[in-house]
Scaffold this motif. Structure first.
Motif, PDB file in Angstrom:
ATOM      1  N   ASP A  37       2.951  -4.969  -8.809  1.00  0.00           N
ATOM      2  CA  ASP A  37       1.850  -4.681  -7.885  1.00  0.00           C
ATOM      3  C   ASP A  37       1.089  -3.427  -8.323  1.00  0.00           C
ATOM      4  N   LYS A  44       2.680 -17.155  -8.783  1.00  0.00           N
ATOM      5  CA  LYS A  44       1.515 -17.006  -9.662  1.00  0.00           C
ATOM      6  C   LYS A  44       1.825 -17.317 -11.112  1.00  0.00           C
ATOM      7  N   TYR A  78       5.187  -7.462   1.554  1.00  0.00           N
ATOM      8  CA  TYR A  78       3.986  -7.624   0.734  1.00  0.00           C
ATOM      9  C   TYR A  78       4.306  -7.583  -0.763  1.00  0.00           C
ATOM     10  N   GLY A 109      -2.349  -7.061  -2.179  1.00  0.00           N
ATOM     11  CA  GLY A 109      -2.170  -6.438  -0.872  1.00  0.00           C
ATOM     12  C   GLY A 109      -1.383  -5.148  -0.965  1.00  0.00           C
ATOM     13  N   THR A 110      -0.332  -5.152  -1.786  1.00  0.00           N
ATOM     14  CA  THR A 110       0.544  -3.976  -1.867  1.00  0.00           C
ATOM     15  C   THR A 110      -0.219  -2.750  -2.345  1.00  0.00           C
ATOM     16  N   GLU A 126       6.043  -7.529  -4.614  1.00  0.00           N
ATOM     17  CA  GLU A 126       6.817  -8.420  -5.483  1.00  0.00           C
ATOM     18  C   GLU A 126       8.260  -7.940  -5.538  1.00  0.00           C
TER      19      GLU A 126
HETATM   20  N1  LIG Z   1       2.745  -8.774  -4.022  1.00  0.00           N
HETATM   21  C1  LIG Z   1       1.538  -9.502  -3.804  1.00  0.00           C
HETATM   22  C2  LIG Z   1       1.824 -10.684  -2.924  1.00  0.00           C
HETATM   23  C3  LIG Z   1       0.766 -11.694  -3.015  1.00  0.00           C
HETATM   24  O1  LIG Z   1       0.439 -12.215  -4.072  1.00  0.00           O
HETATM   25  C4  LIG Z   1       0.507  -8.616  -3.133  1.00  0.00           C
HETATM   26  O2  LIG Z   1       0.879  -7.530  -2.674  1.00  0.00           O
HETATM   27  O3  LIG Z   1      -0.668  -8.996  -3.091  1.00  0.00           O
END
Ligand SMILES: N[C@@H](CC=O)C(=O)O
Ligand SMILES: NC(=O)C1=CN([C@@H]2O[C@H](COP(=O)(O)OP(=O)(O)OC[C@H]3O[C@@H](n4cnc5c(N)ncnc54)[C@H](O)[C@@H]3O)[C@@H](O)[C@H]2O)C=CC1
Length: 353
Positions: free
Chosen positions: A218, A128, A210, A183-184, A212
């Protein structure tokens, strides 16, 4: 059969999943997509780097349990990650950038993308940082070098949002959006509703691939902030920088806040949004919100993400699907390569006509 030589920069969860898919799915992709992916180089901070002009066996790469500097044992390998040499000199058509996202300045991934594009190599990335911080520059560089810069996986992993909105909703006039874009943090909130403590829920999200590299990104909202910038700049024509977007995460929500919301018939969600104001300016924000159960985002569970695009002609259009995960994100890289392949095939057809 078209063969694309690819160089993998970063060999963690996502690029390793792409290699696994190449090992398993190549015959299917050759038949259905019309191309084969050949890994000619890999570079990883921990493992080192390797170039093999004829191609590395994807299955061996995935199955070998390399120790630190382990690529040094391979023919054409080195125990050091010489990203610059790999990107500039490997005989790759496409550089697949999946090193860690640096929310501060996007480096070193911005440089990785610059080196690749300046060497007339396409770039596909799930990172990103370069997209949120340097997309304009990198898109211009790609155009100048007649190659592609593709980044579908930078928002909602493999769930199509960017290309879907730009291509399929062209003309529908996106005026704003709100979504669950990490997502996290969504997984953590759901696990806390089930009674798990914050630290254990974060540890589970890490184990599932999921989170970082530093999960602070996150839970403090920095990751969503990058995604808000990416979507606002792509879909609303904004020119936001991360520091333009207000940002609060979920780390201050206590188990009692979460239980109180449940008693009140609502759920806490980390919401990223942006809106075009009457004067044409764009405002973006990231904040935890207590949503009534009837709210379209309230029922989104686990690592699933969802975004509602507010359009002039259709009203709200909501897309939901995986927002994180190794294979799910590797699929985004494949979808970027398919987009490059389709564009190139269309060009060849035009030239031949
Ligand atoms: N760490 C991020 C991974 C996707 O971008 C998340 O949890 O969404
Ligand atoms: N895992 C996911 O669900 C998603 C991840 N992403 C993004 O995709 C990228 C990759 O994610 P993961 O594979 O999950 O991360 P990861 O942490 O598992 O892997 C990253 C790899 O990059 C390597 N690396 C770090 N710095 C490097 C450098 N300077 N040079 C070479 N290698 C370097 C690390 O050694 C590691 O092996 C990240 O930017 C992440 O934000 C995006 C969407 C979803």
């Amino acid at each position: 059969m078209k063969i694309y030589n690819i160089a993998l920069i970063g060999f963690g969860g996502v690029n390793r999943a792409l290699a696994e898919l190449i090992a398993r799915k190549s015959p299917l992709w050759e038949r259905d997509l019309g191309f084969r992916l050949n890994i000619v180089a890999v570079s990883d901070l921990h493992l080192g780097s390797v170039i093999s002009p004829n191609g590395l066996d994807a299955k061996t790469l995935v199955e070998a349990n390399f120790a630190k500097g382990g690529f040094g044992r391979l023919s054409g390998g080195s125990g050091e990650a010489d990203n610059e040499a790999i990107i500039k000199t490997a005989p790759a058509d496409i550089v697949v950038e999946a090193t860690y996202t640096n929310p501060a300045d996007g480096e070193p991934a911005v440089s990785h993308c610059r080196w690749a594009l300046n060497s007339s190599k396409h770039v596909v990335t799930t990172n990103k940082g370069p997209v949120a911080i340097a997309a304009r520059e990198l898109k211009a560089l790609a155009k100048a070098n007649n190659v592609h810069f593709e980044y579908e996986g930078s928002v909602m992993s493999g769930t199509p949002v960017i290309r879907m909105a730009e291509k399929t909703l062209a003309g529908a006039e996106v005026k704003g959006f709100e979504g669950i874009l990490n997502g996290t943090s969504n997984f953590v909130l759901c696990r806390m509703e089930e009674g798990l403590d914050f630290a254990s829920a974060v540890a589970e999200a890490q184990a599932l691939g999921y989170a970082e590299a530093d999960p602070t990104a996150d839970v403090e909202g920095f990751d969503v902030r990058l995604k808000v910038v990416i979507l606002a700049n792509e879909l609303l024509g904004a020119n936001l920088k991360p520091e333009d977007v207000s940002c609060n995460g979920i780390s201050k929500l206590s188990p009692s806040d979460i239980q109180a919301a449940a008693k009140a018939g609502s759920r806490w969600k980390l919401v990223g949004s942006a809106v075009r104001n009457a004067d044409g300016t764009i405002t973006g924000s990231v904040a935890p919100k207590q949503l009534a159960l009837e709210h379209p985002l309230a029922g989104v569970n686990g690592a699933t993400n969802a975004v509602s695009l507010n359009t002039e002609l259709l009203g709200p259009v909501t897309v939901s699907g995986p927002g994180a995960g190794r294979v799910e994100t590797a699929y985004a890289l494949l979808s970027d390569i398919v987009a490059i392949h389709n564009a190139q095939s269309a060009n060849f057809a035009k030239e031949a006509a």
